[in-house]
Design an enzyme around this catalytic site. Structure first.
Site, PDB file in Angstrom:
ATOM      1  N   ARG A   1       1.585  21.453  -9.220  1.00 15.06           N
ATOM      2  CA  ARG A   1       2.546  20.371  -9.529  1.00 15.06           C
ATOM      3  C   ARG A   1       1.814  19.046  -9.605  1.00 15.06           C
ATOM      4  NH1 ARG A   1       8.096  20.018  -6.380  1.00 15.06           N
ATOM      5  NH2 ARG A   1       6.833  18.767  -4.995  1.00 15.06           N
TER       6      ARG A   1
ATOM      7  N   ASP B   1       3.962  20.017   2.534  1.00 15.75           N
ATOM      8  CA  ASP B   1       3.188  20.678   1.477  1.00 15.75           C
ATOM      9  C   ASP B   1       2.580  21.960   2.038  1.00 15.75           C
ATOM     10  OD1 ASP B   1       0.882  21.453  -0.168  1.00 15.75           O
ATOM     11  OD2 ASP B   1       1.378  19.652  -1.311  1.00 15.75           O
TER      12      ASP B   1
ATOM     13  N   THR C   1       5.051  13.545 -11.293  1.00 20.49           N
ATOM     14  CA  THR C   1       6.191  14.071 -12.053  1.00 20.49           C
ATOM     15  C   THR C   1       6.783  15.337 -11.443  1.00 20.49           C
ATOM     16  OG1 THR C   1       4.771  15.456 -13.416  1.00 20.49           O
ATOM     17  CG2 THR C   1       5.173  13.206 -14.194  1.00 20.49           C
TER      18      THR C   1
ATOM     19  N   ASP D   1      -1.289  22.513   1.590  1.00 16.69           N
ATOM     20  CA  ASP D   1      -2.076  21.610   2.438  1.00 16.69           C
ATOM     21  C   ASP D   1      -2.063  22.087   3.891  1.00 16.69           C
ATOM     22  OD1 ASP D   1      -2.723  20.041   0.307  1.00 16.69           O
ATOM     23  OD2 ASP D   1      -1.392  18.375   0.817  1.00 16.69           O
TER      24      ASP D   1
HETATM   25  C1  PRP Z   1       3.730  24.140  -4.385  1.00 21.73           C
HETATM   26  C2  PRP Z   1       4.295  25.500  -4.024  1.00 21.73           C
HETATM   27  C3  PRP Z   1       4.902  25.962  -5.309  1.00 21.73           C
HETATM   28  C4  PRP Z   1       5.388  24.676  -5.918  1.00 21.73           C
HETATM   29  C5  PRP Z   1       6.860  24.581  -5.764  1.00 21.73           C
HETATM   30  O1  PRP Z   1       2.519  24.310  -5.023  1.00 21.73           O
HETATM   31  O2  PRP Z   1       3.339  26.396  -3.515  1.00 21.73           O
HETATM   32  O3  PRP Z   1       3.987  26.603  -6.166  1.00 21.73           O
HETATM   33  O4  PRP Z   1       4.753  23.599  -5.207  1.00 21.73           O
HETATM   34  O5  PRP Z   1       7.360  23.455  -6.393  1.00 21.73           O
HETATM   35  P1  PRP Z   1       8.329  23.534  -7.672  1.00 21.73           P
HETATM   36  O6  PRP Z   1       9.362  24.556  -7.354  1.00 21.73           O
HETATM   37  O7  PRP Z   1       8.876  22.145  -7.761  1.00 21.73           O
HETATM   38  O8  PRP Z   1       7.491  23.901  -8.859  1.00 21.73           O
HETATM   39  P2  PRP Z   1       1.617  23.064  -5.514  1.00 21.73           P
HETATM   40  O9  PRP Z   1       1.942  22.760  -6.935  1.00 21.73           O
HETATM   41  O10 PRP Z   1       1.728  21.945  -4.545  1.00 21.73           O
HETATM   42  O11 PRP Z   1       0.166  23.674  -5.533  1.00 21.73           O
HETATM   43  P3  PRP Z   1      -0.716  24.357  -4.369  1.00 21.73           P
HETATM   44  O12 PRP Z   1      -0.102  25.700  -4.089  1.00 21.73           O
HETATM   45  O13 PRP Z   1      -2.044  24.449  -5.006  1.00 21.73           O
HETATM   46  O14 PRP Z   1      -0.688  23.462  -3.161  1.00 21.73           O
HETATM   47  N1  URA Z   2       5.801  22.279  -2.634  1.00 22.11           N
HETATM   48  C1  URA Z   2       5.586  22.270  -1.293  1.00 22.11           C
HETATM   49  O1  URA Z   2       4.540  22.751  -0.819  1.00 22.11           O
HETATM   50  N2  URA Z   2       6.535  21.735  -0.505  1.00 22.11           N
HETATM   51  C2  URA Z   2       7.682  21.234  -0.982  1.00 22.11           C
HETATM   52  O2  URA Z   2       8.521  20.764  -0.189  1.00 22.11           O
HETATM   53  C3  URA Z   2       7.873  21.228  -2.374  1.00 22.11           C
HETATM   54  C4  URA Z   2       6.932  21.773  -3.171  1.00 22.11           C
END
Ligand code: PRP
Ligand code: URA
Length: 206
Positions: free
Chosen positions: A103, A198, A107, A201
Site C-alpha cells: 500500500r 501496521d 493513497t 512492521d
Molecule cells: C498491509 C496488509 C495488507 C494490506 C491491507 O500490507 O498486510 O496486505 O496492508 O490493506 P488494504 O486492505 O487497504 O489493501 P502493506 O501494504 O502495509 O504491506 P506489507 O505487508 O509489506 O507491510
Molecule cells: N495494513 C495494516 O497492516 N494495518 C492496518 O490497520 C491497515 C492496513
C-alpha cells in the site's frame, strides 16, 4: 454473506495480545503462528476426504483421510508470510504461491511488485493476509489468482474492517472470508480501528 468470524476463546485471547502495543515482535510472531493455525483449521473444514480401511488394536474400521489433492496457499507479501507456516506444518502437500503488494502510505492504494504462482491444477487456493482494511490488496490478489486459474479462492485474514469485507464482496461476490476479528471501521489514514497497527512492521520489527 460468506463471512466466517472465528469464535473461540483462544482466538480472542491471541488477538487481544496481538493488538496490545506492548507486544514485542518475537511474541507477535508466535501469536501470529498460533492464530493462523486456528484459522487454517477453520478455513479448511470443507476439504475433501476419502475412505480408508484400517485396523485399530481392537478391530477393523473405515476411517477418513484427506483426499490426495493438495491445495495452494498464497500469502500477500509481506505480512501474509507470517501466516504460511501453520498451513505447511499441518498439510504436508500444500503448495505455496506469492503475490507481492504494498500500500502507498499516502493513497493506501496497493501496488503490485511480485507474483509467482504454482499452476492451480484443480486445487483450491487460500489467499492469506493478516489485515483486510480497504480491501484493495485482497481484491487485487484474488483477481491475480483467478487469472492464474483459481476457482472460488478463499480469503483468510486475522483482522478485517467492514469496508474491506464490502469491497471484496463488491468485486468478488460470494468469496468466502475467514477472519479472527471483524473490527469497527477505518480511520482517515485507512488503518483499522481498533486494529493492531501496521501488521508487517510489528511482525518484522521495522
Ligand atoms: C498491509 C496488509 C495488507 C494490506 C491491507 O500490507 O498486510 O496486505 O496492508 O490493506 P488494504 O486492505 O487497504 O489493501 P502493506 O501494504 O502495509 O504491506 P506489507 O505487508 O509489506 O507491510
Ligand atoms: N495494513 C495494516 O497492516 N494495518 C492496518 O490497520 C491497515 C492496513
Amino acid at each position: 454473506m460468506p463471512l466466517h468470524i472465528l469464535d473461540h476463546p483462544l482466538a480472542a485471547h491471541i488477538v487481544t495480545h496481538l493488538r496490545d502495543k506492548t507486544t514485542k515482535p518475537a511474541t507477535f510472531r508466535t501469536l501470529t503462528y498460533q492464530i493462523s493455525r486456528l484459522l487454517a483449521i477453520e478455513a479448511t473444514a470443507e476439504l475433501d476426504t476419502a475412505a480408508r480401511e484400517i485396523a485399530t488394536p481392537l478391530e477393523r474400521m473405515t476411517g477418513r483421510v484427506l483426499a490426495p489433492t493438495s491445495f495452494v496457499v498464497v500469502p500477500i507479501l509481506r505480512a501474509g508470510l507470517g501466516m504460511v507456516q501453520p498451513f505447511t506444518d499441518i498439510f504436508p502437500d500444500v503448495s505455496v504461491g506469492y503475490v507481492g503488494l504494498e500500500r502507498d502510505h499516502t493513497t493506501a492504494v496497493a501496488r503490485s511488485y511480485y507474483c509467482k504462482l504454482p499452476p492451480p491444477a484443480g486445487r483450491h487456493v487460500f489467499v492469506v493476509d493478516p489485515m483486510l482494511a480497504t480491501g484493495g490488496s485482497a481484491v487485487q490478489a484474488l483477481a491475480v489468482v483467478k487469472e492464474n486459474g483459481a476457482v472460488d479462492p478463499t480469503l483468510v485474514c486475522i483482522v478485517s474492517a467492514p469496508e474491506g469485507v464490502a469491497e471484496v464482496e463488491k468485486h468478488h461476490p460470494g468469496t468466502v472470508i475467514h477472519t479472527a476479528a471483524l473490527d469497527r471501521e477505518l480511520n482517515a489514514k485507512k488503518y483499522i480501528l481498533p486494529g493492531l497497527g501496521d501488521f508487517g512492521d510489528r511482525l518484522y520489527g521495522t
